[in-house]
Design a protein around this motif. Structure first.
Motif, PDB file in Angstrom:
ATOM      1  N   ASN A  61       0.578  20.723 -23.354  1.00  0.00           N
ATOM      2  CA  ASN A  61       0.215  22.300 -24.514  1.00  0.00           C
ATOM      3  C   ASN A  61      -1.290  21.999 -24.692  1.00  0.00           C
ATOM      4  O   ASN A  61      -1.874  20.823 -24.739  1.00  0.00           O
ATOM      5  CB  ASN A  61       1.129  21.356 -25.200  1.00  0.00           C
ATOM      6  N   LYS A  62      -1.675  22.954 -25.526  1.00  0.00           N
ATOM      7  CA  LYS A  62      -2.784  23.261 -26.158  1.00  0.00           C
ATOM      8  C   LYS A  62      -3.035  21.998 -27.187  1.00  0.00           C
ATOM      9  O   LYS A  62      -4.069  21.852 -27.373  1.00  0.00           O
ATOM     10  CB  LYS A  62      -3.167  24.500 -26.425  1.00  0.00           C
ATOM     11  N   VAL A  69      -1.897  27.513 -16.522  1.00  0.00           N
ATOM     12  CA  VAL A  69      -0.319  27.346 -15.587  1.00  0.00           C
ATOM     13  C   VAL A  69      -0.949  27.232 -13.982  1.00  0.00           C
ATOM     14  O   VAL A  69       0.142  26.180 -13.753  1.00  0.00           O
ATOM     15  CB  VAL A  69       0.297  29.211 -16.256  1.00  0.00           C
ATOM     16  N   ASP A 109       7.797  23.066 -19.896  1.00  0.00           N
ATOM     17  CA  ASP A 109       6.734  23.499 -18.853  1.00  0.00           C
ATOM     18  C   ASP A 109       7.091  24.357 -18.059  1.00  0.00           C
ATOM     19  O   ASP A 109       6.234  25.315 -17.080  1.00  0.00           O
ATOM     20  CB  ASP A 109       6.113  22.071 -18.627  1.00  0.00           C
ATOM     21  N   TRP A 158       6.568  27.005 -20.657  1.00  0.00           N
ATOM     22  CA  TRP A 158       4.996  27.571 -20.756  1.00  0.00           C
ATOM     23  C   TRP A 158       4.751  28.171 -19.417  1.00  0.00           C
ATOM     24  O   TRP A 158       3.091  27.617 -19.625  1.00  0.00           O
ATOM     25  CB  TRP A 158       4.647  26.292 -21.119  1.00  0.00           C
ATOM     26  N   ASN A 166       3.451  28.900 -24.160  1.00  0.00           N
ATOM     27  CA  ASN A 166       2.162  28.950 -23.895  1.00  0.00           C
ATOM     28  C   ASN A 166       0.954  29.945 -24.848  1.00  0.00           C
ATOM     29  O   ASN A 166       1.056  31.043 -23.810  1.00  0.00           O
ATOM     30  CB  ASN A 166       1.888  29.321 -22.888  1.00  0.00           C
ATOM     31  N   ASP A 169      -2.902  30.354 -22.271  1.00  0.00           N
ATOM     32  CA  ASP A 169      -2.896  31.389 -21.501  1.00  0.00           C
ATOM     33  C   ASP A 169      -2.330  32.779 -20.755  1.00  0.00           C
ATOM     34  O   ASP A 169      -3.004  33.930 -20.555  1.00  0.00           O
ATOM     35  CB  ASP A 169      -2.106  30.721 -20.136  1.00  0.00           C
TER      36      ASP A 169
END
Ligand code: FHN
Length: 423
Positions: A61-62, A69, A109, A158, A166, A169
């Motif tokens: 995660n950011k 990805v 994820d 994500w 997400n 991206d």
């Protein structure tokens, strides 16, 4: 920065859900193993030489490493949990006193830890391991006679531009959620409920802005194939069979309906090398007692390493707690909440088969425990499995339990009071 959905919210609800007769086993079980295991376990909290403190399964995660990805997907090529041993995991759960296991089939994820035909981004097709570990685990649970269930992240994925979560991206404004829902989420949930035998639980998470229609589509899908499988409240929109309270939340007062507290043996859900903050066996047993005393079920997480091994810091303490539970089984399984609705300074109370069980966490130096407002006659009083005299007297509104002044040499000693009539 693109504004994403409100993912930082802690997903906990007290909905007073009740699954009726289908929930009877859940009321009895009281203690379960949660397992977070995925590609993130292999990273163990590190990315490109830097440690990202937080919760291990969020490393992509950011808010942590913010991995693209493409780079994250490449991890699958090296994910090879050769030490995975379903028999050892299930044996640990059983010896710890846990009655079912819930494991991450797909976390945020997006990587499926099972053999999925709906997405080749899965452990069987994309990793050198080439096996379906969740099938092995499901079979082993059946063999050893404990329940089995899946965690599935239905809203956040994500890896998918059409799902949510997400925002580093993809642009969430361009997400076509129903496409993701129809092409990945529903087919994968269908695989889980049709290919792994009877499931105890389907455990959904972070529903975000799911519509009621979507929540119900998943409920109906699960119910169609597994009518007895229970669904937790994080399916969203107030549906489900039981409430999952907030992460790590042990409520201060009794909570009604079917519910659970989910917690971790340390601080991270998935394995993170830096997190050695293991709960002691004594603490784990106290948490089980505290949750049962509030009326719920305790689901405690372990995070196996990327190689499939379970850290000793978790397993050894789980076994200490398991030994305590084995010796005090009648105070936990099927037990009811404390009639005093909250903990006492010295500990907490569970009720089972006409007994009040006083779990003493902090032994009172006075050798006296005071219970207010208990009108029932006490027909028997003893230290459970331990030597030492216990006497009960009444003084006005108080029931006074006199115990030895010195704490017996044992963790979490229990005093059993047999009561007459109804509480
Ligand atoms: O975001 C997840 C988190 O990674 C973990 O899976 C927990 C377990 O309850 N659920 C979410 C947050 O509530």
């Amino acid at each position: 920065e693109i504004v994403d959905t409100d993912m930082d919210k802690l997903w906990g609800e007290r909905l007073e859900l009740d699954a009726g007769e289908r929930g009877a086993w859940f009321k009895e079980a009281k203690y379960a193993m949660f397992i977070h295991w995925g590609l993130y376990s292999g990273l163990a909290g590190d990315w490109k030489g830097k440690t990202h403190f937080g919760i291990g399964e969020w490393i992509m995660n950011k808010h942590l490493a913010g991995i693209s990805v493409d780079e994250y997907r490449a991890l699958a090529k090296d994910f090879n949990p050769v030490k995975f041993d379903a028999k050892a995991w299930v044996t640990l759960a059983k010896q710890s006193g846990m009655k079912y296991i819930v494991i991450t089939a797909k976390h945020h994820d997006g990587f499926a830890m099972y053999d999925s035909a709906a997405s080749d981004y899965n452990i069987k097709d994309a990793s050198p391991f080439g096996r379906d570990p969740l099938k092995e685990l499901a079979d082993e649970c059946r063999k050893q006679g404990i329940g089995f269930g899946f965690y599935y992240s239905q809203y956040q994925d994500w890896n998918e531009k059409d799902a949510f979560g997400n925002g580093w991206d993809f642009n969430p404004k361009e997400a076509n959620f129903s496409k993701y829902f129809k092409e990945k989420c529903e087919p994968q949930v269908k695989e889980l409920v049709t290919q792994y035998g009877d499931l105890a639980v389907l455990w959904f998470d972070t529903p975000g802005k799911m519509t009621k229609e979507d929540s119900m589509a998943l409920v109906n899908l699960v119910k169609k194939h597994q009518p007895r499988c229970l669904i937790n409240s994080r399916i969203g929109n107030g549906v489900g069979d039981y409430s999952s309270l907030g992460d790590m939340e042990i409520p201060p007062e009794n909570v009604g309906g079917l519910w659970e507290c989910v917690d971790t043996t340390n601080n991270s859900w998935s394995y993170a090398w830096y997190d050695e903050n293991w709960k002691s066996g004594e603490q784990i047993a106290q948490n089980v007692i505290s949750v049962v005393a509030r009326g719920g079920t305790y689901m405690l997480n372990v995070g196996p390493r990327g190689d499939g091994s379970i850290p000793k810091g978790a397993s050894e303490e789980l076994l200490v707690a398991g030994q305590w539970i084995k010796n005090h089984a009648g105070t936990i399984y099927g037990a009811e909440a404390s009639p005093w609705h909250k903990a006492f300074p010295w500990g907490d109370v569970t009720v089972n088969h006409g007994n009040l069980f006083l779990h003493v966490f902090d032994w009172p130096q006075s050798g006296k425990i005071y219970l207010p407002g208990l009108s029932n006659k006490i027909s028997g009083a003893a230290l459970l499995n331990l030597k030492g005299n216990v006497k009960v007297s009444k003084e006005g509104d108080w029931t006074i339990v006199s115990i030895p002044k010195v704490k017996p040499d044992a963790i979490n000693p229990v005093i059993q009071l047999k009561y007459d009539g109804k509480l």
